[in-house]
Design an enzyme around this catalytic site. Sequence first.
Site, mmCIF file in Angstrom:
data_model
loop_
_atom_site.group_PDB
_atom_site.id
_atom_site.type_symbol
_atom_site.label_atom_id
_atom_site.label_comp_id
_atom_site.label_asym_id
_atom_site.label_seq_id
_atom_site.Cartn_x
_atom_site.Cartn_y
_atom_site.Cartn_z
ATOM 1 N N ARG A 44 1.047 -1.035 -0.269
ATOM 2 C CA ARG A 44 -0.004 -0.376 -0.387
ATOM 3 C C ARG A 44 0.829 1.325 0.133
ATOM 4 O O ARG A 44 0.018 2.593 -0.413
ATOM 5 C CB ARG A 44 -0.628 -0.313 1.085
ATOM 6 C CG ARG A 44 -0.268 0.450 2.442
ATOM 7 C CD ARG A 44 -2.020 0.254 3.388
ATOM 8 N NE ARG A 44 -0.354 0.351 4.964
ATOM 9 C CZ ARG A 44 -1.103 0.957 5.644
ATOM 10 N NH1 ARG A 44 -0.954 2.145 4.791
ATOM 11 N NH2 ARG A 44 0.309 1.281 6.866
ATOM 12 N N LYS A 101 3.663 1.499 -1.816
ATOM 13 C CA LYS A 101 4.337 1.820 -2.650
ATOM 14 C C LYS A 101 3.171 2.036 -3.561
ATOM 15 O O LYS A 101 2.704 3.521 -4.763
ATOM 16 C CB LYS A 101 4.617 0.677 -2.912
ATOM 17 C CG LYS A 101 5.689 0.201 -3.167
ATOM 18 C CD LYS A 101 6.535 -1.265 -3.859
ATOM 19 C CE LYS A 101 7.466 -1.973 -3.867
ATOM 20 N NZ LYS A 101 7.822 -2.740 -4.370
ATOM 21 N N ASP A 110 9.614 -2.916 -8.876
ATOM 22 C CA ASP A 110 10.818 -4.466 -7.311
ATOM 23 C C ASP A 110 11.440 -3.151 -6.861
ATOM 24 O O ASP A 110 12.564 -2.616 -7.716
ATOM 25 C CB ASP A 110 11.159 -5.400 -8.377
ATOM 26 C CG ASP A 110 11.583 -6.458 -6.913
ATOM 27 O OD1 ASP A 110 10.336 -7.207 -6.578
ATOM 28 O OD2 ASP A 110 12.967 -6.268 -6.605
ATOM 29 N N SER A 111 12.094 -3.174 -5.855
ATOM 30 C CA SER A 111 12.845 -2.095 -5.199
ATOM 31 C C SER A 111 13.648 -2.513 -3.714
ATOM 32 O O SER A 111 12.968 -3.664 -3.654
ATOM 33 C CB SER A 111 11.658 -0.769 -4.537
ATOM 34 O OG SER A 111 11.119 -1.003 -3.946
ATOM 35 N N GLY A 144 9.373 0.666 5.396
ATOM 36 C CA GLY A 144 10.370 -0.130 5.703
ATOM 37 C C GLY A 144 11.543 0.404 5.633
ATOM 38 O O GLY A 144 11.775 1.100 6.747
ATOM 39 N N ASP A 184 12.785 3.804 5.055
ATOM 40 C CA ASP A 184 12.678 5.174 5.368
ATOM 41 C C ASP A 184 13.007 6.231 6.931
ATOM 42 O O ASP A 184 13.932 6.442 6.303
ATOM 43 C CB ASP A 184 11.873 5.100 5.318
ATOM 44 C CG ASP A 184 11.222 5.731 3.878
ATOM 45 O OD1 ASP A 184 12.005 5.336 3.100
ATOM 46 O OD2 ASP A 184 10.348 6.046 3.684
ATOM 47 N N LYS A 201 11.604 13.436 0.195
ATOM 48 C CA LYS A 201 11.559 11.818 -1.173
ATOM 49 C C LYS A 201 11.093 11.962 -1.967
ATOM 50 O O LYS A 201 11.323 11.505 -3.267
ATOM 51 C CB LYS A 201 10.862 11.232 0.156
ATOM 52 C CG LYS A 201 10.707 8.883 -0.158
ATOM 53 C CD LYS A 201 10.493 8.514 0.523
ATOM 54 C CE LYS A 201 10.873 7.359 0.326
ATOM 55 N NZ LYS A 201 9.392 5.728 0.283
ATOM 56 N N HIS A 211 15.017 6.807 -5.545
ATOM 57 C CA HIS A 211 15.206 5.778 -5.827
ATOM 58 C C HIS A 211 13.081 5.375 -6.917
ATOM 59 O O HIS A 211 13.323 5.581 -8.494
ATOM 60 C CB HIS A 211 15.127 4.579 -5.969
ATOM 61 C CG HIS A 211 14.369 4.271 -4.941
ATOM 62 N ND1 HIS A 211 14.120 4.952 -3.803
ATOM 63 C CD2 HIS A 211 13.808 3.134 -4.157
ATOM 64 C CE1 HIS A 211 13.378 5.000 -2.814
ATOM 65 N NE2 HIS A 211 12.563 3.358 -3.054
ATOM 66 N N ARG A 212 12.011 6.362 -6.473
ATOM 67 C CA ARG A 212 11.039 5.173 -7.258
ATOM 68 C C ARG A 212 10.994 6.961 -7.697
ATOM 69 O O ARG A 212 10.594 6.621 -8.770
ATOM 70 C CB ARG A 212 10.029 5.277 -6.112
ATOM 71 C CG ARG A 212 8.743 5.188 -6.007
ATOM 72 C CD ARG A 212 7.803 3.915 -5.574
ATOM 73 N NE ARG A 212 8.418 3.216 -5.547
ATOM 74 C CZ ARG A 212 9.307 2.981 -3.977
ATOM 75 N NH1 ARG A 212 9.298 3.892 -2.734
ATOM 76 N NH2 ARG A 212 9.691 1.475 -3.231
HETATM 77 P P1 IMP Z 1 9.545 -6.059 -3.138
HETATM 78 O O1 IMP Z 1 8.546 -5.079 -2.776
HETATM 79 O O2 IMP Z 1 10.205 -7.058 -3.180
HETATM 80 O O3 IMP Z 1 9.936 -4.193 -3.759
HETATM 81 O O4 IMP Z 1 10.199 -5.471 -1.966
HETATM 82 C C1 IMP Z 1 11.055 -3.951 -1.828
HETATM 83 C C2 IMP Z 1 11.493 -3.763 0.294
HETATM 84 O O5 IMP Z 1 12.377 -2.899 -0.597
HETATM 85 C C3 IMP Z 1 10.284 -3.027 0.933
HETATM 86 O O6 IMP Z 1 9.930 -4.121 1.776
HETATM 87 C C4 IMP Z 1 11.127 -1.986 1.281
HETATM 88 O O7 IMP Z 1 12.221 -3.087 2.791
HETATM 89 C C5 IMP Z 1 12.419 -1.898 0.432
HETATM 90 N N1 IMP Z 1 11.841 -0.862 0.140
HETATM 91 C C6 IMP Z 1 12.217 -0.620 -1.477
HETATM 92 N N2 IMP Z 1 11.567 0.631 -1.913
HETATM 93 C C7 IMP Z 1 11.741 1.942 -0.774
HETATM 94 C C8 IMP Z 1 11.504 3.164 0.335
HETATM 95 O O8 IMP Z 1 10.748 3.398 -1.030
HETATM 96 N N3 IMP Z 1 12.262 3.414 1.380
HETATM 97 C C9 IMP Z 1 11.816 2.740 1.872
HETATM 98 N N4 IMP Z 1 12.230 1.036 2.091
HETATM 99 C C10 IMP Z 1 11.987 0.453 0.705
#
Ligand code: IMP
Length: 197
Positions: free
Chosen positions: A13, A15, A70-71, A152, A154, A173, A178-179
């Site tokens: 949610r 993202k 994916d991040s 996450g 942050d 931010k 990155h996003r």
């Molecule tokens: P994904 O859902 O497999 O892409 O996992 C991404 C994970 O990376 C998240 O659960 C966070 O732990 C971390 N992450 C990705 N983007 C962010 C951000 O913008 N802030 C903080 N943590 C992030």
Amino acid sequence: MESKKILLATKNRHKIEELKALLSPFGWKIVDAPSLPYEIEENGKTFCENAIIKARFYAEEYDITALSDDSGLVVDALGGRPGILSSRYGGDDKENRKKLLEEMKHLRNLNERKAHFVCCIAIATRKGKTYTVEGTCDGYIAFEERGNRGFGYDPVFMPEGWNKTFAEIPEIKEKISHRAKAVKKAINLLKRIEDEI
Ligand code: IMP
């Protein structure tokens, strides 16, 4: 004319909130992914491989153009960990941060705490094409958690040039993350391939 639909291929949610805020001014209809009774297996070796798996799955299953993100966080001193395993590094978000700070507690100099976030956005069109774009954000891992906004990692990530964590400065931010950088590229791409959406 009816606006073009793009499905957000994520259930995270935070993202969804960030992606919608960044994409909404551009006139596409952004729709949420339906709930699935199972997890999509993300078995790629890179952020982009995993993003493609998610976007292609939804595009094919629901005959719609799908956009996925994916991040994760890449820490130099940990040889790139947690990387593609960021979401499940130590458990939930809180446990992930705790494990990270614990593993880095012997690194007392900020220069030894360099890290960067990566975001790969994949766009899978209804017509079977797939595109990816990437954004990164350089910074440092703080010595302790600060701030209570965001999600996450942050509260432990300080972007380059700021003595504050992303969780303390969400309005910054939104501009430099990155996003944000990946979405900017995705918007240019979507404009170019508008007739394929
Ligand atoms: P994904 O859902 O497999 O892409 O996992 C991404 C994970 O990376 C998240 O659960 C966070 O732990 C971390 N992450 C990705 N983007 C962010 C951000 O913008 N802030 C903080 N943590 C992030």
